[in-house]
Design a protein around this motif. Structure first.
Motif, short mmCIF file in Angstrom:
data_model
loop_
_atom_site.label_atom_id
_atom_site.label_comp_id
_atom_site.label_asym_id
_atom_site.label_seq_id
_atom_site.Cartn_x
_atom_site.Cartn_y
_atom_site.Cartn_z
N ALA A 187 0.77 -1.39 0.10
CA ALA A 187 -0.15 0.17 -0.07
C ALA A 187 1.15 1.22 -0.12
CB ALA A 187 -0.87 0.11 1.09
N LEU A 188 2.08 1.12 0.67
CA LEU A 188 2.87 2.28 0.66
C LEU A 188 4.06 2.47 -0.48
CD1 LEU A 188 3.49 2.58 4.53
CD2 LEU A 188 1.72 3.63 3.11
N GLY A 189 3.83 1.37 -1.64
CA GLY A 189 4.51 1.64 -2.70
C GLY A 189 5.89 1.01 -2.49
N ALA A 190 6.08 0.08 -1.39
CA ALA A 190 7.41 -0.74 -1.39
C ALA A 190 7.28 -2.15 -2.15
CB ALA A 190 7.66 -1.10 0.11
N GLU A 191 8.57 -2.65 -2.81
CA GLU A 191 8.32 -3.76 -3.34
C GLU A 191 8.11 -5.15 -2.45
OE1 GLU A 191 8.62 -4.33 -6.63
OE2 GLU A 191 8.80 -2.28 -7.01
N THR A 192 7.28 -5.86 -2.49
CA THR A 192 6.70 -7.03 -1.52
C THR A 192 7.91 -7.87 -1.64
OG1 THR A 192 5.76 -7.88 -3.29
CG2 THR A 192 4.28 -6.60 -1.88
N GLU A 193 8.78 -8.12 -2.62
CA GLU A 193 9.91 -9.09 -2.43
C GLU A 193 10.82 -8.56 -1.44
OE1 GLU A 193 8.58 -7.53 -5.21
OE2 GLU A 193 8.10 -9.14 -6.72
N THR A 194 10.98 -7.36 -1.07
CA THR A 194 11.89 -6.91 -0.42
C THR A 194 11.73 -7.37 1.22
OG1 THR A 194 12.37 -4.63 -1.30
CG2 THR A 194 12.97 -4.60 0.96
N LEU A 195 10.27 -7.62 1.41
CA LEU A 195 9.83 -7.95 2.69
C LEU A 195 10.19 -9.41 2.77
CD1 LEU A 195 8.14 -6.58 4.91
CD2 LEU A 195 8.28 -5.26 2.77
N SER A 196 10.46 -10.10 1.72
CA SER A 196 10.95 -11.56 1.81
C SER A 196 12.22 -11.72 1.89
CB SER A 196 10.35 -12.34 0.51
OG SER A 196 9.03 -12.22 0.26
N GLY A 197 13.17 -10.71 2.12
CA GLY A 197 14.41 -10.66 2.42
C GLY A 197 14.87 -10.65 3.89
N LEU A 198 16.20 -10.18 4.01
CA LEU A 198 16.79 -10.20 5.17
C LEU A 198 16.12 -8.93 6.16
CD1 LEU A 198 20.49 -10.42 4.18
CD2 LEU A 198 19.35 -11.84 5.60
N SER A 199 15.75 -8.18 5.31
CA SER A 199 15.09 -6.88 6.43
C SER A 199 13.57 -7.26 6.57
CB SER A 199 15.13 -5.62 5.52
OG SER A 199 14.79 -5.78 4.28
N GLY A 200 13.03 -8.06 6.10
CA GLY A 200 11.51 -8.39 6.46
C GLY A 200 11.44 -9.72 7.29
N LEU A 201 11.56 -10.87 6.41
CA LEU A 201 11.24 -12.15 7.01
C LEU A 201 12.45 -12.59 7.80
CD1 LEU A 201 9.81 -14.75 6.99
CD2 LEU A 201 10.84 -15.57 4.76
N GLY A 202 13.53 -12.39 7.32
CA GLY A 202 14.90 -12.87 8.20
C GLY A 202 14.69 -12.05 9.39
N ASP A 203 14.57 -10.80 9.62
CA ASP A 203 14.57 -10.23 10.80
C ASP A 203 13.24 -10.76 11.76
OD1 ASP A 203 15.54 -8.50 12.92
OD2 ASP A 203 15.49 -6.71 11.49
N LEU A 204 12.03 -10.75 11.01
CA LEU A 204 10.71 -11.42 11.86
C LEU A 204 11.32 -12.73 12.50
CD1 LEU A 204 7.66 -10.97 12.09
CD2 LEU A 204 7.61 -12.69 9.90
N VAL A 205 11.87 -13.69 11.66
CA VAL A 205 12.33 -14.83 12.35
C VAL A 205 13.12 -14.69 13.53
CG1 VAL A 205 13.20 -17.11 12.11
CG2 VAL A 205 11.77 -16.36 10.16
N LEU A 206 14.22 -13.85 13.70
CA LEU A 206 14.87 -13.91 14.54
C LEU A 206 14.35 -13.22 15.81
CD1 LEU A 206 18.24 -14.02 15.15
CD2 LEU A 206 18.16 -11.50 14.99
N THR A 207 13.75 -12.27 15.60
CA THR A 207 13.10 -11.45 16.85
C THR A 207 11.85 -12.03 17.47
OG1 THR A 207 11.76 -10.03 15.16
CG2 THR A 207 13.86 -9.10 15.99
#
Length: 323
Positions: free
Chosen positions: A225-245
C-alpha cells in the motif's frame, strides 16, 4: 584514502558495529552522548554495561564531541527512532552533506515516516540509507557471521556505502527499496511483541507460528500500500528479521511481549521500538483502511484499551476466509 566511519550512539548496537568495523581495520569514531561514559570506554576499551567481555579494537576512538564526526566518509546513526529527527536537527551543521545511514528501526510517531525520509528532510544534502536485518549486537560484537540489508535509493551511493561497511563476517546486501527495508525492520518489532505475548500467555508455539505468518501477511499488505516492493519483505530486512526477533529472548521486543503475556513489569529504561511503531502503524492503517488486526490489537493492549484475553478472542472470532 578513507577518513573513517563515524557512529553516533554508543549503545549496544553502535558499539557492536564499531567493534566489527574496527576489527576489519577501518578507523572508527564512536560518539557517546555522556562524556563520562565516553571517557570510560576510551580508557577501559570496553562498553561494560552493554557488551561485557568484548574489547574495542585499537582503530576505534570514543568521543563525546559531536564535531569529531564531521568530515568522515559516512555516519551510522545508532540513535533511537523517536529521537532521530531532533538529533539530526540539533547537529545539522555537522551531518548535512555526509552519507547518513540509519541503524534504527521504526516509524516516527510525529511524522508517520521511516528514518530515511527524516534524514532527507533534515539533511537534504546527504545521501540517506538504512542498515537493517536480522542481527543482535552481541553476535556482531563477537564476530559471528551476520548478513544485513543496506537500502539506499541512490544506487551509486549505496554501492559506495556497501563497500565501506562490509567486512569478512559482516555481509551487506544492497537494495534501492528504502521503504520496504524500513517497513520490514519496523513492523517485525510489532509482530515480535505479539509473539512474546503469545508465549508469555501460554498459548503455545503453534499459536506463535500462526502469529508470525499472519503478521508477515500484514507486513506485506502495508508495504504494498505504501509503494514498497513486496519482494523486499521476503528478504533479510523483512522475513529474516521477523524470524530472529520472534524466536529469541535476545530480542527486546519479544522479551517485552513475554512480560506483557505473563503480567509482569518491564524495565522502562530499555528501548522497545515496537511499542511506538505499533501505535504509529495502527493509526496509519486506520487512515488508509488497511486491514492489520494483529498490529491493531498490539496497540490496543499497549494503550490499555484491550486485555490480552479480549484481544485473543477478537482475533480468533474474525470471519473465516481464504488464506
Amino acid at each position: 584514502m578513507t577518513q573513517g566511519i563515524g557512529i553516533a550512539g554508543a549503545g549496544a548496537f553502535g558499539t557492536a558495529l564499531a567493534i566489527a568495523l574496527g576489527r576489519a581495520g577501518t578507523p572508527v569514531t564512536l560518539w557517546a552522548r555522556d562524556a563520562d561514559h565516553a571517557a570510560r570506554m576510551q580508557q577501559t576499551r570496553r562498553n561494560a554495561a552493554r557488551l561485557p567481555g568484548v574489547d574495542l579494537p585499537e582503530s576505534v576512538t570514543v568521543t563525546a564531541e559531536i564535531a569529531d564526526l564531521g568530515g568522515l566518509d559516512a555516519i551510522l546513526l545508532a540513535v533511537p527512532m523517536q529521537a532521530l529527527a531532533g538529533f539530526l536537527a540539533d547537529n545539522r551543521a555537522v551531518f548535512d552533506g555526509l552519507p547518513l545511514i540509519a541503524c534504527c528501526k521504526g516509524i516516527s510517531l510525529q511524522t508517520g515516516t521511516g528514518p530515511t525520509a527524516i534524514i532527507a528532510q533534515v539533511c537534504p544534502a546527504s545521501a540517506a540509507a538504512i542498515l537493517t536485518g536480522p542481527s543482535f549486537a552481541a553476535d556482531i560484537a563477537r564476530g559471528l557471521p551476520t548478513a544485513l540489508t543496506l537500502a539506499c535509493a541512490d544506487r551509486a551511493a549505496g554501492a559506495r556505502m556497501q563497500a565501506l561497511l562490509s567486512t569478512p563476517v559482516l555481509r551487506l546486501y544492497r537494495s534501492p527499496d528504502t521503504t520496504g527495508a524500513e517497513l520490514g525492520g519496523a513492523l517485525k518489532n510489532v509482530i515480535a511483541i505479539a509473539s512474546g505475548i503469545v508465549i508469555g500467555a501460554g498459548l503455545g508455539d503453534s499459536a506463535r507460528a500462526a502469529t508470525m505468518t499472519r503478521g508477515f501477511a500484514e507486513m506485506q499488505r502495508l508495504a504494498k500500500a505504501l509503494g514498497a516492493e513486496t519482494e523486499t519483505l521476503s528478504g533479510l530486512s523483512g522475513l529474516g528479521d521477523l524470524v530472529l526477533t520472534c524466536t529469541s529472548e535476545q530480542s527486546r521486543n519479544f522479551r517485552f511481549g513475554l512480560a506483557l503475556g505473563r503480567g509482569q513489569g518491564f524495565d522502562a529504561k530499555v528501548t522497545v521500538e515496537g511499542a511506538s511503531t505499533a501505535r504509529a502503524v495502527a493509526k496509519l492503517a486506520r487512515a488508509r483502511e488497511i486491514d492489520m488486526p494483529l498490529t491493531t490489537m498490539v496497540a490496543a493492549v499497549l494503550d490499555g484499551n484491550c486485555t490480552i484475553s479480549d484481544a485473543t478472542g477478537a482475533l480468533l472470532s474474525r470471519p473465516l476466509k481464504e488464506e
